[in-house]
Design an enzyme around this catalytic site. Structure first.
Site, PDB file in Angstrom:
ATOM      1  N   HIS A   8      62.911 -13.165  11.445  1.00  0.00           N
ATOM      2  CA  HIS A   8      61.675 -13.127  12.242  1.00  0.00           C
ATOM      3  C   HIS A   8      60.524 -13.809  11.508  1.00  0.00           C
ATOM      4  CE1 HIS A   8      61.227  -9.286   9.852  1.00  0.00           C
ATOM      5  NE2 HIS A   8      59.971  -9.672   9.795  1.00  0.00           N
ATOM      6  N   HIS A  91      54.050 -13.752   7.584  1.00  0.00           N
ATOM      7  CA  HIS A  91      55.200 -13.883   6.670  1.00  0.00           C
ATOM      8  C   HIS A  91      56.413 -14.398   7.437  1.00  0.00           C
ATOM      9  CE1 HIS A  91      55.798  -9.713   8.244  1.00  0.00           C
ATOM     10  NE2 HIS A  91      57.084 -10.020   8.165  1.00  0.00           N
ATOM     11  N   GLU A 140      59.672 -12.249   3.291  1.00  0.00           N
ATOM     12  CA  GLU A 140      60.421 -10.987   3.401  1.00  0.00           C
ATOM     13  C   GLU A 140      61.902 -11.328   3.362  1.00  0.00           C
ATOM     14  OE1 GLU A 140      59.359  -8.700   6.901  1.00  0.00           O
ATOM     15  OE2 GLU A 140      61.051  -7.343   6.662  1.00  0.00           O
TER      16      GLU A 140
END
Ligand SMILES: CC[C@H](C(=O)O)C(=O)SCCNC(=O)CCNC(=O)[C@H](O)C(C)(C)COP(=O)(O)OP(=O)(O)OC[C@H]1O[C@@H](n2cnc3c(N)ncnc32)[C@H](O)[C@@H]1OP(=O)(O)O
Ligand code: CO
Length: 149
Positions: A8, A91, A140
């Site tokens: 994502h 992010h 991440e």
């Protein structure tokens, strides 16, 4: 380590309802999940689905947009929004086979892993790597959901 799937893109927003309306009405998103609060990160979060490679418009399975609204100003996303009041890309999240191996890999490269791996919004183990060690990109790292192995 091998580059995995982009799970994502985290997008911060001051108003998650307005962002949901934007993705539905302007971008034509067909599937947006119900927002929920993740206390540990002091965020309300939901996911905008996108099609996977070759998928029909409006289907799911592709890289998601993770919409993030802070529940408190004193939080990672709250602090970021102070500098970026309109919101935007916060992010990027990449999938890996094994979160422990991945953590050792980044640390061996001298990258700052932020805290110990913990359960993230998708229910699998995650950690973050400092943006200053990643070309300015807060990153991440997420262990691939088991059924995807
Ligand atoms: C839905 C939950 C899901 C999950 O966890 O499962 C999430 O994705 S939650 C998302 C929110 N959580 C996090 O972002 C955790 C990781 N982030 C952090 O630990 C901090 O935000 C950190 C360490 C990246 C920055 O915190 P700090 O207190 O140091 O803030 P500063 O404003 O002092 O920033 C220092 C320096 O980094 C730059 N910065 C901050 N955030 C970002 C960013 N998102 N992308 C790129 N760069 C960022 C900031 O501009 C400062 O740079 P400088 O040149 O010194 O101004
Ligand atoms: Co995320």
């Amino acid at each position: 380590m091998k580059l995995g799937r982009m799970n994502h893109i985290g997008v911060a927003t001051p108003d998650i309802e307005a962002s949901i309306a934007f993705y539905k009405e302007v971008m034509g998103a067909q599937v947006v999940t119900e927002p929920f609060v993740l206390e540990s990160q002091k965020v309300r979060v939901c996911f905008v689905e996108t099609p996977q490679q070759g998928g029909a418009l409006g289907t799911t399975g592709g890289t998601q947009i993770e919409l993030l609204q802070p529940t408190e100003a004193d939080s990672a996303v709250g602090k970021w929004l102070e500098k970026n009041p309109l919101g935007g890309q916060h992010h990027i999240c990449w999938e890996v086979e094994d979160i422990t191996e991945a953590k050792a890999w980044f640390e061996a490269q001298g990258k700052r892993v932020l805290g110990e791996p913990r359960v993230g919004a998708h229910g699998t183990m995650i950690f973050f790597v400092h943006p200053k060690d990643m070309g300015g990109q807060l990153t991440e790292i997420m262990e691939r959901p088991r059924e995807a192995h």
